[in-house]
Structure formats: C-alpha cells, structure tokens
Enzyme design. Structure first.
Site, short mmCIF file in Angstrom:
data_model
loop_
_atom_site.label_atom_id
_atom_site.label_comp_id
_atom_site.label_asym_id
_atom_site.label_seq_id
_atom_site.Cartn_x
_atom_site.Cartn_y
_atom_site.Cartn_z
N ASP A 139 0.82 -1.21 0.00
CA ASP A 139 0.00 0.00 0.00
C ASP A 139 0.85 1.26 0.00
O ASP A 139 1.42 1.63 1.03
CB ASP A 139 -0.94 -0.02 1.22
CG ASP A 139 -1.96 1.11 1.17
OD1 ASP A 139 -2.00 1.84 0.16
OD2 ASP A 139 -2.72 1.26 2.15
N ASP A 151 -0.36 6.75 -7.13
CA ASP A 151 -0.74 5.65 -6.23
C ASP A 151 -0.84 4.33 -6.98
O ASP A 151 -1.53 4.23 -7.99
CB ASP A 151 -2.08 5.98 -5.57
CG ASP A 151 -2.50 4.91 -4.59
OD1 ASP A 151 -1.63 4.42 -3.83
OD2 ASP A 151 -3.68 4.52 -4.59
#
Ligand SMILES: *[C@@H]1O[C@H](CO)[C@@H](O)[C@H](O)[C@H]1NC(C)=O
Ligand SMILES: *[C@@H]1O[C@H](CO)[C@@H](O)[C@H](O)[C@H]1NC(C)=O
Ligand SMILES: *[C@@H]1O[C@H](CO)[C@@H](O)[C@H](O)[C@H]1NC(C)=O
Ligand SMILES: *[C@@H]1O[C@H](CO)[C@@H](O)[C@H](O)[C@H]1NC(C)=O
Ligand SMILES: *[C@@H]1O[C@H](CO)[C@@H](O)[C@H](O)[C@H]1NC(C)=O
Ligand SMILES: *[C@@H]1O[C@H](CO)[C@@H](O)[C@H](O)[C@H]1NC(C)=O
Length: 434
Positions: free
Chosen positions: A106, A316
């Site tokens: 993540d 991201d």
C-alpha cells in the site's frame, strides 16, 4: 527440534513463494496483482469483464479514502464502500523463526500490520498463518513512551495498564486493524532487518481478504517500511507494473529497494515529489495534459479547494483508474473525442463516459502527462480499457477536486521514488521484459 522443523518449513515456504534477490544494499520482491493467476486471490471462474468491473469499483472506494485523508480532503466523492486497500500483494516474512506474511502493498499507508494471535476478533485467514508474538524470539512490544508510538499520533489509542502502545488503523471503508505496536525482524527474501516497527493486529475487521495477513505500508511517512529501512535503502524504491489484463502469463511485477531501485538511462525523466501533509502520499505536480499538440492546462474550480498548484496529483499504485478534476477531464475528453473517428457507444456498465465500439487504437493520439520537468507519454493502449467485447472506454474518471495517477496508466513505466532527493522518475519500459 520443533523449532528446527518450523524453521525448515517456513524457509521452504518462503523460497517457493517469494523470489527475492539482494546485492549492494538493495533487494527485489515480487509484486503480484491480486487478479493475476499467481495471486491466491485469483478466482478463475470470474470473467475478465467482472474482474475489471470489480477493480473499477475498488478504485472508487480507494479514491474515496485517499481524497478524504489527503491534502484533497475538501473534495467530494461518493463511493460504494468496499474493496481492498490496494491492488498488489507482497510476500515478506516476520519474526524468528520467520513466518510468511502476505500483505497488500500500500503506497497509501505507512504502518505495516498483520493479524496476530490471540485474536480478539480477526477476519478469517487461510493460507499464510497468523503471527504469534510468543513464538518469535525477537518480538518486542513497544511502550507508550517509545518514539514510534509517539509518531503514530492520531492512530494511537489510549495507553493500557500494560503500557503497551496500541494503534488503530482505519481504511475509510470502515475496515480497521487494532493491536499492539511492536518490533520484530523482517525478511524480504534473504534481506533481513532487525527491530522493524509494525502492528500486531488483534482486532481486525472489514473488507480484508482471507488470503492476506495484513498491509505492507509503503507510504512516505515515518513508520513506513521505506523510512524505517532508510539506512540501507536510502529512501529509494521503484516498481515496474506489467499489464494486469494479461492473464495468460505467469509473470509478476517487481518492486526494488535501495541501490537496485535506481532508474537509469537517457530516456529517464524526473519530477519533484512535493512534501504535503500527510506525508504518507506521493504528491507530484501535473502542469498540463496534451493530446497531440494540444496543451490542456491543469485546472479545477472551487475557491475553497485546499489543493495548491504544487502537488496537485497523487501517484498511487493501489488505485486502478486515474482521476482528474472535472474541468481538466472535460477538456481532455473533448479533445480526444474530436481527434478520434470511431463509433461512440455507451458503457454497458454505465461507469465510463467515453467509449467506442471496435476502437482502432492507431487512430487515437498519444496523450502526454506533463509533470513539472517530466513529460510522460501514455500510449492509447493504456488510455483505453476494453471493458466488454469490442467496447473500449477511456479509463479516466472525472473528480470533484482531486487527482490520482492510477496504476493502469503506470503500467510499462519503470517508476522510481527517491525520498531523499525528493523526486519521482519515469522510464518507459516493457515491464514484462524488466
Ligand atoms: C532490538 O530491540 C531490542 C529491545 O528494544 C534490543 O534488546 C535488541 O538489541 C535490538 N536488536 C538489534 C539487532 O538491534
Ligand atoms: C465487521 O465488518 C463487517 C463487514 O465489513 C461489518 O458488517 C461488521 O459490522 C463489522 N463488525 C464490527 C464489530 O465492526
Ligand atoms: C535517509 O538516509 C539519507 C542518506 O543516508 C539521509 O540523508 C536522510 O536524512 C535519511 N532520511 C531519514 C528520514 O532518516
Ligand atoms: C503458470 O504456472 C503454472 C504453475 O506453475 C503452470 O501450470 C502454467 O502452465 C504456467 N502458465 C504459463 C503460461 O506459463
Ligand atoms: C505545452 O506545455 C509544455 C509545458 O507544460 C510546453 O513545454 C510546450 O511547449 C507546450 N506546447 C505547446 C504546443 O504549447
Ligand atoms: C513486451 O515484451 C513481451 C515479452 O517479450 C512481448 O510479448 C510484448 O509484446 C512486449 N510489449 C510491447 C508493448 O512491446
């Protein structure tokens, strides 16, 4: 004897599960897309169309979390609430003897955590075992006065009678992990690090998958693996994402740390990483997007926006789609539709606004994302996603006040993060050959 068997067992597992190499203060780990056949989450009975649709929905949920917790927190977004906190999994080992941990990689969170016994409430976990603190000779719970506990700030819970630091990580969609802040030995294949801070989660609930143990935090904040391993990796990691749609291949993407993460070559372009609060996210500045020779400058309405000109987009790995402010999106979509001669159709899933039937990608202009100092060309094959037989849609969503450069556009780019030099580098690369 028991320990020896355990050790042998977990070493066998780690060798067969995780391909890792280490040299010169760097190491490489597989980054497995959750929908790839190599992923334990892979479900062959789900069609490619449904798999994509699920990924798009997760994308909305992810964008919701990022927008609410980032510098874009004044933005508006509605999302169905479900999804995993990321799209790629990483295999690491924690403890002595080492135990396999399958974590969601993540780039949008810092603290690494895994489900730990005894469970007050854990989600079902199959595959990798639970961590058992009493079984690891190098496990140390952290006190409420420890430096890492203080750094937790908002994620810190009131100190209990045992003076063990308690954390709570929330993931926007109602998912959370609560447990003890601890340190233990981490293994990235043969690369071993002592006393790495992580969360030993005793209360974990929400949309986590039974095949994953928790989260591997790759954000930019102090508790992230990236910062904790700084003395070895010196703020550097990079990844090269292969096409997630290619089901037939047994290839995985790679994530590199330290010296192996250098992105080199004549065709490398770099842009400054912009430091903003929270430091978890990787912000860069998108100046314009061009369609052929047509420059469309970044714009967005709303004087109440907290978004400064610098750092107006988050890069991201855990968001599938790319999100652009509605105003820029409108300019981009009208430029593209003017340039493309094709049969416009509606999205059968009613998710995307710009779709074509049997789109000939040769007729689609290359779109260039112009970050400060770094022009990144995005070929048509990455801009359009075939959502159903013959129907290809522009894989970008308009947003109200935030921007995310998602992983579909990041494919086949070797992307290097350097937190010490504060820059992000891109190099066009065939990641299948990388
Ligand atoms: C790890 O931390 C423990 C307790 O905080 C300490 O006793 C030990 O020496 C540390 N290990 C290493 C290798 O630094
Ligand atoms: C646990 O998660 C499930 C699914 O997200 C939810 O329905 C349930 O209310 C949660 N339980 C608690 C105690 O938070
Ligand atoms: C990481 O290491 C580099 C080089 O050794 C150093 O300049 C930098 O200050 C360190 N960063 C942190 C956050 O410790
Ligand atoms: C992928 O790996 C599996 C298991 O190792 C093997 O059965 C399969 O043939 C491989 N597929 C390809 C395309 O290499
Ligand atoms: C488009 O903008 C970039 C900088 O964002 C500039 O370098 C370039 O010259 C512009 N091109 C045109 C055709 O205006
Ligand atoms: C990348 O390399 C793979 C393996 O050699 C090849 O099959 C594929 O066509 C290449 N992709 C591109 C875009 O050149």
């Amino acid at each position: 004897m028991n320990t020896l068997i355990l050790l042998t067992l977990s070493l066998t597992i780690s060798v067969s599960l995780s391909k890792t190499s280490q040299k010169d203060g760097g190491f490489t780990v597989d980054l497995i897309h959750i929908d790839s056949p190599l992923s334990p989450l892979y479900n062959p009975s789900v069609s490619l169309t449904d798999r994509l649709r699920n990924a798009f929905h997760r994308s909305m949920s992810r964008a919701f979390r990022l927008s609410k917790t980032s510098a874009f927190r004044d933005s508006k977004i509605e999302a169905d609430i479900f999804g995993l906190p990321g799209e790629y999994i990483m295999k690491i080992q924690i403890g002595t003897p080492p135990v396999d941990v399958l974590g969601i990689a993540d780039t949008g969170s810092d603290l690494t955590w895994a489900q730990c016994q005894p469970c007050k409430k854990c989600y079902k976990q199959v595959g990798p075992p639970f961590l058992v603190p009493t079984s690891s000779s190098t496990y140390h719970a952290q006190s409420c006065q420890s430096e890492s506990c203080v750094v937790l700030s908002d994620s810190q819970l009131p100190c209990g009678s045992k003076n063990i630091c308690q954390y709570k990580m929330g993931y926007g969609d109602g998912s959370y992990s609560i447990g003890d802040l601890a340190t233990d030995t981490f293994w990235f294949g043969p690369a071993c690090f002592y006393n790495v801070t992580f969360g030993c989660g005793h209360v974990n609930n929400g949309s986590f998958n039974e095949h994953v143990s928790g989260i591997v935090g790759l954000g930019g904040g102090p508790l992230s693996i990236i910062n904790q391993l700084n003395s070895t990796i010196r703020g550097k990691f990079s990844y090269c994402l292969i096409s997630v749609i290619d089901e037939a291949s047994n290839q995985t993407s790679k994530i590199h740390f330290g010296d192996l993460a250098n992105v080199l070559g004549d065709d490398v372009v770099s842009t400054p990483l912009v430091m903003k609060e929270p430091s978890t996210y990787y912000y860069v500045t998108l100046e314009s997007v061009s369609v052929g020779h047509n420059n469309l400058s970044y714009k967005q309405s709303g004087s109440k926006s907290t978004v400064q000109d610098r750092g107006n987009i988050i890069v991201d790995s855990g968001t599938t789609l790319t999100f652009l402010p509605r105003e820029l999106y409108n300019d981009l979509s009208s430029s593209l539709t003017k340039a493309i001669s094709g049969v416009a159709v509606g999205d059968p899933g009613r998710y995307f606004e710009i779709c074509y039937l049997d789109l000939n990608l040769d007729n689609v202009p290359t779109v260039t994302f112009r970050f400060t100092g770094a022009d990144v060309a995005v070929p048509p094959v990455k801009m359009f996603v075939e959502v159903e037989n013959g129907v290809s849609c522009l894989g970008i969503k308009p947003s109200d006040g935030f921007a995310i450069f998602g992983n579909l556009l990041q494919r086949d780019l070797f992307i290097g993060f350097d937190l010490v030099k504060q820059k992000l580098s891109f190099r066009p690369t065939n990641c299948s050959m990388h």
